[in-house]
Write an enzyme that holds these catalytic residues in place. Structure first.
Site, PDB file in Angstrom:
ATOM      1  N   ASN A 131      31.399 -73.319  22.755  1.00  0.00           N
ATOM      2  CA  ASN A 131      31.218 -74.731  22.454  1.00  0.00           C
ATOM      3  C   ASN A 131      32.143 -75.642  23.158  1.00  0.00           C
ATOM      4  O   ASN A 131      33.160 -75.874  22.734  1.00  0.00           O
ATOM      5  CB  ASN A 131      31.516 -74.878  21.024  1.00  0.00           C
ATOM      6  CG  ASN A 131      31.129 -76.299  20.367  1.00  0.00           C
ATOM      7  OD1 ASN A 131      30.656 -77.167  21.178  1.00  0.00           O
ATOM      8  ND2 ASN A 131      31.106 -76.616  19.284  1.00  0.00           N
ATOM      9  N   ARG A 159      26.684 -73.681  23.159  1.00  0.00           N
ATOM     10  CA  ARG A 159      25.990 -74.956  22.601  1.00  0.00           C
ATOM     11  C   ARG A 159      25.674 -75.871  23.496  1.00  0.00           C
ATOM     12  O   ARG A 159      26.320 -76.151  24.429  1.00  0.00           O
ATOM     13  CB  ARG A 159      27.035 -75.468  21.313  1.00  0.00           C
ATOM     14  CG  ARG A 159      26.555 -76.566  20.752  1.00  0.00           C
ATOM     15  CD  ARG A 159      27.579 -77.523  20.194  1.00  0.00           C
ATOM     16  NE  ARG A 159      26.967 -78.583  19.395  1.00  0.00           N
ATOM     17  CZ  ARG A 159      27.867 -79.681  19.285  1.00  0.00           C
ATOM     18  NH1 ARG A 159      29.235 -79.785  19.594  1.00  0.00           N
ATOM     19  NH2 ARG A 159      27.187 -80.788  18.657  1.00  0.00           N
ATOM     20  N   HIS A 161      23.322 -81.956  15.747  1.00  0.00           N
ATOM     21  CA  HIS A 161      23.972 -81.227  15.099  1.00  0.00           C
ATOM     22  C   HIS A 161      22.986 -80.378  14.002  1.00  0.00           C
ATOM     23  O   HIS A 161      23.225 -79.516  13.090  1.00  0.00           O
ATOM     24  CB  HIS A 161      24.839 -81.890  13.702  1.00  0.00           C
ATOM     25  CG  HIS A 161      25.900 -82.928  14.034  1.00  0.00           C
ATOM     26  ND1 HIS A 161      25.956 -83.966  13.738  1.00  0.00           N
ATOM     27  CD2 HIS A 161      26.929 -82.475  14.753  1.00  0.00           C
ATOM     28  CE1 HIS A 161      27.043 -84.538  14.173  1.00  0.00           C
ATOM     29  NE2 HIS A 161      27.724 -83.489  14.907  1.00  0.00           N
ATOM     30  N   ARG A 191      32.074 -93.994  17.128  1.00  0.00           N
ATOM     31  CA  ARG A 191      30.756 -94.546  17.661  1.00  0.00           C
ATOM     32  C   ARG A 191      30.017 -95.438  16.478  1.00  0.00           C
ATOM     33  O   ARG A 191      30.515 -95.173  15.337  1.00  0.00           O
ATOM     34  CB  ARG A 191      29.811 -93.284  17.686  1.00  0.00           C
ATOM     35  CG  ARG A 191      29.864 -92.518  18.922  1.00  0.00           C
ATOM     36  CD  ARG A 191      28.898 -91.444  18.925  1.00  0.00           C
ATOM     37  NE  ARG A 191      29.760 -90.247  18.845  1.00  0.00           N
ATOM     38  CZ  ARG A 191      29.461 -88.968  18.668  1.00  0.00           C
ATOM     39  NH1 ARG A 191      28.162 -88.678  18.534  1.00  0.00           N
ATOM     40  NH2 ARG A 191      30.341 -87.948  18.651  1.00  0.00           N
ATOM     41  N   ASP A 213      40.419 -91.145  13.406  1.00  0.00           N
ATOM     42  CA  ASP A 213      40.672 -89.993  12.644  1.00  0.00           C
ATOM     43  C   ASP A 213      40.903 -90.382  11.063  1.00  0.00           C
ATOM     44  O   ASP A 213      41.618 -90.972  10.683  1.00  0.00           O
ATOM     45  CB  ASP A 213      41.874 -88.995  13.108  1.00  0.00           C
ATOM     46  CG  ASP A 213      42.114 -87.514  12.432  1.00  0.00           C
ATOM     47  OD1 ASP A 213      41.183 -87.573  11.219  1.00  0.00           O
ATOM     48  OD2 ASP A 213      42.265 -86.603  13.073  1.00  0.00           O
ATOM     49  N   ARG A 230      41.600 -88.714   8.509  1.00  0.00           N
ATOM     50  CA  ARG A 230      42.735 -87.954   7.890  1.00  0.00           C
ATOM     51  C   ARG A 230      43.968 -89.290   8.107  1.00  0.00           C
ATOM     52  O   ARG A 230      44.820 -89.464   7.247  1.00  0.00           O
ATOM     53  CB  ARG A 230      43.339 -86.802   8.638  1.00  0.00           C
ATOM     54  CG  ARG A 230      42.405 -85.618   8.283  1.00  0.00           C
ATOM     55  CD  ARG A 230      42.623 -84.412   9.008  1.00  0.00           C
ATOM     56  NE  ARG A 230      42.273 -84.795  10.360  1.00  0.00           N
ATOM     57  CZ  ARG A 230      42.512 -83.683  11.508  1.00  0.00           C
ATOM     58  NH1 ARG A 230      42.660 -82.508  11.117  1.00  0.00           N
ATOM     59  NH2 ARG A 230      42.405 -83.993  12.593  1.00  0.00           N
ATOM     60  N   GLU A 255      28.687 -72.894  13.325  1.00  0.00           N
ATOM     61  CA  GLU A 255      27.825 -73.237  14.291  1.00  0.00           C
ATOM     62  C   GLU A 255      27.801 -71.771  15.286  1.00  0.00           C
ATOM     63  O   GLU A 255      26.810 -71.528  15.847  1.00  0.00           O
ATOM     64  CB  GLU A 255      27.974 -74.309  15.059  1.00  0.00           C
ATOM     65  CG  GLU A 255      27.679 -75.647  14.244  1.00  0.00           C
ATOM     66  CD  GLU A 255      28.090 -76.831  14.929  1.00  0.00           C
ATOM     67  OE1 GLU A 255      27.486 -77.690  15.574  1.00  0.00           O
ATOM     68  OE2 GLU A 255      29.589 -77.190  14.940  1.00  0.00           O
TER      69      GLU A 255
END
Length: 477
Positions: A8, A92, A181, A242, A284, A286, A388
């Site tokens: 990926n 991917r 996704h 985004r 982020d 977090r 994934e």
């Protein structure tokens, strides 16, 4: 004993995993983070728990792939004796456009289409393709398979995937919603049916993949019927950098009234908006959540960014309940969905009227499968860590084990060749249009040009595809 390596390759990180497909055992997995920074880092974990981290020197993107192979064959911490035991490599690939509704064997024509679609996924497809080419140079005899994020969403009906603009843009240029996704949404919806011990055909599922990139998908009976991202991964939810859904006229205003170029607007909406743009602190979540628990008052813009993010996810869930005509299961996955109890709780806060109620005690979990709905909830709410890489490995093995109908490859050749012909004829026409002084009365010239073009195409695309395909059939016999 099929051994499948999955790759990926992203713009900021490269994830990989090596599977023994008998039992679907992950033998080892790793990740190289901050590949574009001056301090990249590699993390590696073997199936028996052995793990390590390495601080790496900054280097060109393609040089990370020999390092990945070295971690797998390392005499002390590796899990295979040599690269020759790898059966196939699954990659991917984010955007497959209208060309791919399932996995595809990587051949020259497939790589050309992936490159052609880079304009629609500039942060993804170019890096996916670099991963393919780098592994190809290291494992030139090993089949490579592309697994497309967009493939799962090919079942979205026309009334949901078309844009309300003149229809000829769809007919001639395939401008439509594609969604992303898909590999993640496919995995968690299948896993939800397994957890609930029921047929996926009986379920109406809303899957929320929430991470730096985020999307919501409505899944009816195992099929995607609508999704929040569009022709590119820019649409839909507010994300890390985004913007998600905006009034399209905003673009015209930025250009005409703020003297921005189209490239500057693209950078603004893709790289400088979302959580980062509103909070002014970080992309982020977090980092933003950590400010909620500090001794000082939480900055107003941080709270605003978090509220905007949750508000938009809630909106899409409500919208897709209407799309599905009901809901049985709500799923949270992705880095935020799996690890942020406060975000999950906030998203569900206003959804009690449709029977979505969270058990706050169970909702404390992070990074593991868990039902978090209360007993009073009419809807199952599941946290399911996405996988994934396993879906990529499954898709890769399935393609290699599938013997196609003889006419199907030929039809695929003709379709791909027609695309190449269309592109090259357009380039020739543009070249002639730009050079009117070269117009000739020799009526044989255009015909000669076309014949030469046809000969080149026949030598490149079909024979390359056939040679790979024939080798695969020979090996498996």
């Amino acid at each position: 004993m099929p051994i499948i390596l999955t790759i990926n390759a992203g713009s900021s990180s490269i994830k990989y995993q090596c599977f023994e497909m008998v039992g679907e055992i992950s033998l080892a997995k790793g990740q190289i983070d901050r590949v574009n920074s001056s301090h990249p880092k590699l993390t590696y974990q073997r199936h028996d728990g052995v793990s390590y981290e390495l601080d790496l020197e900054a280097q060109s993107y393609q040089k990370y792939f020999p390092l990945i192979c070295a971690t797998l064959t390392d005499t002390r911490h590796g899990i295979i004796d040599g690269l020759e035991v790898i059966t196939a490599v699954g990659h991917r690939v984010v955007h497959g456009g209208h060309h791919f509704s399932s996995a595809a064997l990587v051949v020259p024509s497939v790589k050309a289409l992936i490159e052609k679609l880079s304009d629609l996924a500039p942060l993804h497809n170019p890096f996916n393709l670099q991963g393919i080419r780098s592994i190809e140079s290291l494992l030139d005899e090993v089949p490579q398979v592309a697994i497309f994020d967009t493939a799962f969403h090919q079942t979205i009906p026309p009334y949901a995937h078309l844009y309300p603009i003149p229809y000829h843009f769809y007919q001639q240029h395939h401008i439509r919603k594609y969604g992303f996704h898909g590999t993640s949404h496919s995995y968690v919806s299948t896993r939800a049916a397994e957890i609930l011990d029921c047929s996926i055909e009986s379920l109406k599922i809303i899957s929320c993949h929430l991470g730096s990139g985020a999307s919501v998908t409505a899944i009816d009976g195992g099929f995607s019927v609508d999704t929040s991202m569009g022709i590119t991964p820019l649409a839909g939810l507010m994300m890390g950098t985004r913007c998600g859904d905006i009034d399209p006229s905003l673009i015209f205003q930025l250009v005409s009234q703020h003297d921005m170029t189209i490239d500057q607007v693209m950078t603004l909406l893709n790289d400088e908006s979302g959580l980062l743009g509103i909070s002014g602190v970080s992309s982020d979540i977090r980092d933003l959540l950590s400010q909620l628990s500090g001794e000082q008052d939480t900055p107003e813009r941080t709270l605003l960014a978090l509220n905007m993010f949750c508000h938009r996810v809630t909106q899409y869930i409500g919208q897709y309940v209407a799309t599905l005509g009901g809901i049985n299961v709500l799923i949270f996955t992705g880095g935020i969905g799996e690890n942020s109890p406060r975000i999950r709780s906030k998203i569900c806060q206003k959804l009690g009227f449709i029977g979505i109620k969270v058990n706050e005690q169970q909702n404390r979990i992070k990074g593991r499968e868990q039902s978090i709905n209360s007993q009073e909830s009419d809807i199952k709410i599941l946290v399911i860590p996405t996988n994934e890489e396993l879906m990529i490995a499954r898709g890769t093995l399935q393609l290699l084990q599938t013997v196609p109908d003889p006419p199907n490859p030929l039809a695929e050749f003709e379709r791909l060749i027609s695309l190449v012909e269309e592109k090259e004829q357009t380039e020739v026409k543009q070249s002639i249009d730009q050079q009117p002084q070269l117009v000739t009365t020799d009526k044989t010239a255009p015909k000669t040009l076309r014949n030469k073009q046809d000969d080149e195409e026949k030598l490149v695309a079909p024979r390359a595809w056939l040679s790979v395909y024939d080798n695969k059939n020979t090996d498996s016999s």
